[in-house]
Write an enzyme that holds these catalytic residues in place. Sequence first.
Site, PDB file in Angstrom:
ATOM      1  CE1 TYR A   1       0.240 -18.523  51.980  1.00 35.26           C
ATOM      2  CE2 TYR A   1       1.227 -16.701  50.783  1.00 35.26           C
ATOM      3  CZ  TYR A   1       0.121 -17.454  51.118  1.00 35.26           C
ATOM      4  OH  TYR A   1      -1.107 -17.124  50.580  1.00 35.26           O
TER       5      TYR A   1
ATOM      6  CG  ASP B   1       7.241 -20.238  45.934  1.00 40.81           C
ATOM      7  OD1 ASP B   1       7.331 -19.241  45.178  1.00 40.81           O
ATOM      8  OD2 ASP B   1       6.365 -20.355  46.800  1.00 40.81           O
TER       9      ASP B   1
ATOM     10  CE  LYS C   1       4.425 -12.296  46.506  1.00 42.62           C
ATOM     11  NZ  LYS C   1       3.380 -11.636  47.246  1.00 42.62           N
TER      12      LYS C   1
HETATM   13  C1  LIG Z   1       6.978 -17.450  48.232  1.00 42.24           C
HETATM   14  C2  LIG Z   1       5.544 -17.239  47.859  1.00 42.24           C
HETATM   15  N1  LIG Z   1       4.909 -18.154  47.109  1.00 42.24           N
HETATM   16  C3  LIG Z   1       3.629 -17.995  46.739  1.00 42.24           C
HETATM   17  C4  LIG Z   1       2.905 -16.890  47.118  1.00 42.24           C
HETATM   18  C5  LIG Z   1       1.482 -16.729  46.704  1.00 42.24           C
HETATM   19  O1  LIG Z   1       1.378 -15.736  45.761  1.00 42.24           O
HETATM   20  P1  LIG Z   1      -0.057 -15.042  45.476  1.00 42.24           P
HETATM   21  O2  LIG Z   1      -0.358 -14.219  46.672  1.00 42.24           O
HETATM   22  O3  LIG Z   1       0.189 -14.249  44.231  1.00 42.24           O
HETATM   23  O4  LIG Z   1      -1.040 -16.128  45.269  1.00 42.24           O
HETATM   24  C6  LIG Z   1       3.526 -15.914  47.910  1.00 42.24           C
HETATM   25  C7  LIG Z   1       2.792 -14.705  48.335  1.00 42.24           C
HETATM   26  O5  LIG Z   1       3.255 -13.889  49.083  1.00 42.24           O
HETATM   27  C8  LIG Z   1       4.874 -16.095  48.300  1.00 42.24           C
HETATM   28  O6  LIG Z   1       5.508 -15.207  49.070  1.00 42.24           O
END
Ligand SMILES: Cc1ncc(COP(=O)(O)O)c(C=O)c1O
Length: 458
Positions: free
Chosen positions: A167, A269, A297
């Site tokens: 994700y 990521d 985060k």
């Molecule tokens: C690995 C990863 N990338 C991107 C995101 C997206 O982040 P946001 O919810 O701050 O848009 C998340 C959210 O949980 C994530 O776990």
Amino acid sequence: MAQRKVPVAIDAARVKSLIAREEERFRVARQRSDKLWRQAQKFSPRGVPSSFQDAAPQPIFVDHGLGSRVWDVDGNEYVDFHNGFGVMVVGHAHPLIVDAVSKRIARGSHFAQPVAEVAIVAEELARRFGLPQWRFTNSGTESTLDAVRVARGFTGRERLIKIEASYHGHHDSLMVSVEPPPSEMGPADAPASVPQSQGIPRAVVELVTVVPFNDIPAMERAFKNHPDEIAAVIVEPAMMNLGIVLPDSGYLGEIKELAHRHGALMIFDEVKTGVTIAAGGATERFGVRPDLIALAKAIGGGLPCGAIGGREDVMAVIEDKRVAQMGTFNGNPLTMAASNVTLHDVLTPKAYAHFDALAEVLQGGLDNLIAEHALPFHVITLAARGGVTYRADRVRNYRDYLQTDKPAAYLSWLYQCNRGVLMAPGAEENWTISVQHTQEDVQRYVDNFAEMARDLRA
Ligand SMILES: Cc1ncc(COP(=O)(O)O)c(C=O)c1O
């Protein structure tokens, strides 16, 4: 450690009856949450601001948080292992962050003009991740969106390679095969590209080639099938939306080598791993530096902050105005004040030593219980992050994850919640501990798990 016995399957009927008992206990103690939820449904789909917050049996409305604890609107107190989906490694209302943000807001909360802290935070991220150039965003979604655009602009190519079940946020380009249904996911060695939601254009989905995690031959085939088309491989260096899935030794380095051989970039990521599993995230922990990193985060100390970092020549596409990277709230003064204190004063080397010490208590305590009760589960900890996987064998990819025992994961969530530990919901989630958690806090998780283990085997 207790002698490891051969794992013995747990009785599904027993899990079902324990779930029913625990759901009842859960509901009785959360009636005000239920009332607020019903009211909210009148004005908001599913009664929540983000669909992630609508978890069974019902959302828990939170009143406030302090240190390692949160309190819900019914007055239930929890040790917080959810920590806002991995954001709050600083703990709640950390005095240094409260002070920095309070002082900053008293001098104005938003200008859409740069403030002095922007360069200071960027320099610290450069130091931690070994990438020289940084821009800010407001979320993980924006960070991966921008990283993809930069990679496409730099390479002049459009296709992406993405890992099945990673994700990367909710923008169209990467909402592909996030949790594909088994009936649509295609063969294990050549997964289909499945849109995660209605409303995502087919043309966008078709630009994404999906491969399994920890499978270099599949990635080689993806490059071979699309010569000179791939802009980037985007990967969570340790997958953290399937429980925790570790990269095989050498896997990340091989992706980088393969991507570069084919003129593509590698994007990490690190929205979940960045600054939580080491000061320099997965990049430091696994010793492979990508071309671009997406962060969010935990870097914002509880305020909505994201960032992308990259190689100088790659980020030059922004410098040269060939790629647009922008946002009204990017580098907001409150966010930057919180991030500055988080990175310089809270997430110190001592903080990482503290995470490791608490992780040891969790790993040791849970390993012992799993061994003692011959449970078909295992535990992974990485500094502030960790979790129980409800499967005996290591998970290496999405297809393995599909064999996790989801009812057992849900039962475990209910046990923790009913006994004062708030976990992020879902079998795919893991815990986040904070600098303000104590040994006593994490022992509560272990003790609750012990109670569940005894009840499962009773
Ligand atoms: C690995 C990863 N990338 C991107 C995101 C997206 O982040 P946001 O919810 O701050 O848009 C998340 C959210 O949980 C994530 O776990």
